[in-house]
Motif scaffolding. Structure first.
Motif, PDB file in Angstrom:
ATOM      1  N   ALA A 215       0.733  -1.275   0.011  1.00  0.00           N
ATOM      2  CA  ALA A 215       0.261   0.212  -0.288  1.00  0.00           C
ATOM      3  C   ALA A 215       0.684   1.547   0.010  1.00  0.00           C
ATOM      4  O   ALA A 215       0.720   2.017  -0.415  1.00  0.00           O
ATOM      5  CB  ALA A 215      -1.172  -0.364   1.255  1.00  0.00           C
TER       6      ALA A 215
ATOM      7  N   LEU B  33      -6.047  -0.643  -0.531  1.00  0.00           N
ATOM      8  CA  LEU B  33      -5.883  -0.268  -2.614  1.00  0.00           C
ATOM      9  C   LEU B  33      -6.817  -0.234  -3.106  1.00  0.00           C
ATOM     10  O   LEU B  33      -7.342  -0.502  -2.886  1.00  0.00           O
ATOM     11  CB  LEU B  33      -4.545  -1.004  -3.330  1.00  0.00           C
TER      12      LEU B  33
ATOM     13  N   GLY C  73      -4.889   1.837  -7.733  1.00  0.00           N
ATOM     14  CA  GLY C  73      -3.159   1.028  -6.955  1.00  0.00           C
ATOM     15  C   GLY C  73      -3.458   0.049  -7.568  1.00  0.00           C
ATOM     16  O   GLY C  73      -2.464  -0.344  -7.685  1.00  0.00           O
TER      17      GLY C  73
END
Length: 451
Positions: free
Chosen positions: A310, A360, A364
């Motif tokens: 992350a 995320l 992402g």
């Protein structure tokens, strides 16, 4: 022709024809149309009124559009391991999982340390047509860790090798690794290291912990991974080379990678979907589906890996798709082969571990499963977001779907998945690889892809 989640590819693959993906959520955000013509994304507003009747329309409402996934770490087994997987069956699994490009590891038989082998793998990928196959070249001859392979020859071949790895074996000799990094730097290539100190892992089959002692299995210490990464980060700094760390699995390794990045060392790292979800507790069953290299770790490691992905310490998700014939897994845990298949479950596993936990968003996911792997592997055309003018590598995913993973549903040749019988979120409904439909309504489009 207008279809609800169109059944077949067709118009979008013919020269000059247009496919319109209507109302997709672009990487989980803005809802808008995407249009494909001649393998490229075009502005939907540019479609002439006279051409609209001939446009194939795919209703993408409720679906998330992602760039085609890129896997920097796939084992396709061919040549030599065809009983477990071939390039053709492997790319079927890849396409079904949303992948449009996979990098094939060098531990084939013969090893991908010659021009003939890397070009064979490259050619087989072109013939399969469902996804781009990029061969990874061996660092050392025969993966033996004694002599450097002719990296310059592999880089200059028709296969255009940009990544070198002895994955499955650690380049344990520090001098050989230093020379490999120097040579890779001169080629503009990257060395992908399987970080496992062999002296610390002799006979190891699972994570070193009280559970290993309880089960009577030889433990695999975390330091065996982290120490190699620390050494190689220093070598990368000294040589100015690019280092990529395969399948990071421990908190200690995360800390080493984070410190190296803070020093400005050119290091990238990957994590597998199974290391983001599964822990050593599964080994209690002695089921060899849970035997993998590196091993499933403790809960604290899983948490650290998720946080590192992350925050960008870990750059990408890579499957380490490792198919095996049934007999290789149908053995006592200590004797069974290491490895899990993962191409068809990776996106669902990442959705469960990262998206549904809020770590995320879909943008992402696109970064860690599409654009960043393509950038590390230097594969132009796969490292771009879904923008006008980009190559049409597109995935349409139904994020609300739920599916139980059944062995008969897997498209690859092997079924050694740790997720069999597990419900995973998300379903890949459509995939375009360079504008050609490879998946429609979740079904492979073999004839269209091969045209």
């Amino acid at each position: 022709m207008t279809t609800k989640h169109s059944e077949r590819g067709g118009a979008g693959e013919r020269s000059g024809a247009i496919t319109l993906l209507r109302g997709a959520s672009i990487m989980g955000g803005e809802v808008r149309d995407l249009a494909i013509r001649d393998g490229v994304l075009i502005d939907p507003a540019s479609i002439d009124d006279d051409a609209r009747d001939a446009v194939e329309v795919v209703d993408a409402s409720g679906l998330v559009a992602l760039p085609g996934l890129v896997d920097l770490h796939t084992h396709l087994r061919q040549p030599g391991g065809e009983q477990a997987e071939t390039v053709a069956t492997g790319v079927r699994a890849a396409a079904a999982g949303g992948y449009t490009c996979v990098f094939a590891m060098a531990n084939t038989s013969p090893v991908a340390d010659t021009q003939a082998v890397v070009e064979q793998v490259h050619r087989l990928g072109l013939e399969a047509g469902l996804a781009t196959v990029r061969p990874i070249g061996a660092v050392s001859v025969g993966l033996a860790g004694e002599r450097l392979a002719d990296m310059g020859m592999l880089a200059g071949s028709a296969a255009r090798v940009t990544v070198f790895s002895d994955d499955g074996h650690c380049v344990a000799d520090a001098e050989l690794m230093r020379r490999a990094l120097e040579h890779a730097a001169s080629l503009g290539a990257v060395i992908a290291q399987h970080a496992q100190d062999p002296a610390l892992t002799r006979g190891s089959v699972m994570h070193e912990s009280p559970l290993a002692a309880e089960l009577g299995l030889t433990g695999w210490p975390s330091v065996a991974e982290a120490s190699i990464v620390a050494r190689d980060a220093m070598l990368a700094e000294a040589t100015g080379a690019r280092l990529h760390v395969c399948h990071v699995s421990t908190l200690e390794t995360v800390e080493v990678v984070r410190a190296a990045k803070q020093r400005g060392i050119a290091i990238t790292a990957e994590v597998t979907p199974h290391h983001l979800l599964l822990t050593e507790e599964l080994v209690r069953s002695y089921d060899a589906r849970y035997k993998v290299n590196p091993p499933l770790r403790a809960d604290r490691d899983v948490r650290a890996l998720r946080e590192a992905l992350a925050d960008g310490t870990i750059d990408i998700v890579a499957t380490d798709h490792a198919p095996h014939a049934p007999e290789a897994k149908q053995a006592a845990f200590a004797d069974a082969a290491f490895g899990m298949v993962g191409l068809e479950t990776a996106l669902g596993a990442v959705q469960l571990a990262m998206v549904e936990t809020g770590l995320l968003d879909w943008a992402g996911v696109a970064r860690v499963m599409s654009t960043a792997p393509a950038e590390i592997g230097q594969e132009p055309g796969y490292d771009a977001p879904l923008e006008v003018g980009s190559r049409a590598h597109v995935v349409l995913l139904d994020p609300a779907a739920r599916r139980i993973i059944e062995p008969t549903a897997l498209r690859g040749r092997s079924a050694n998945s740790p997720f069999l019988g597990v419900e995973l979120p998300g379903s890949v409904l459509h995939v375009w690889h360079g504008g050609r439909r490879t998946v429609a309504e979740g079904e492979l489009q073999l004839e269209e892809a091969a045209r």
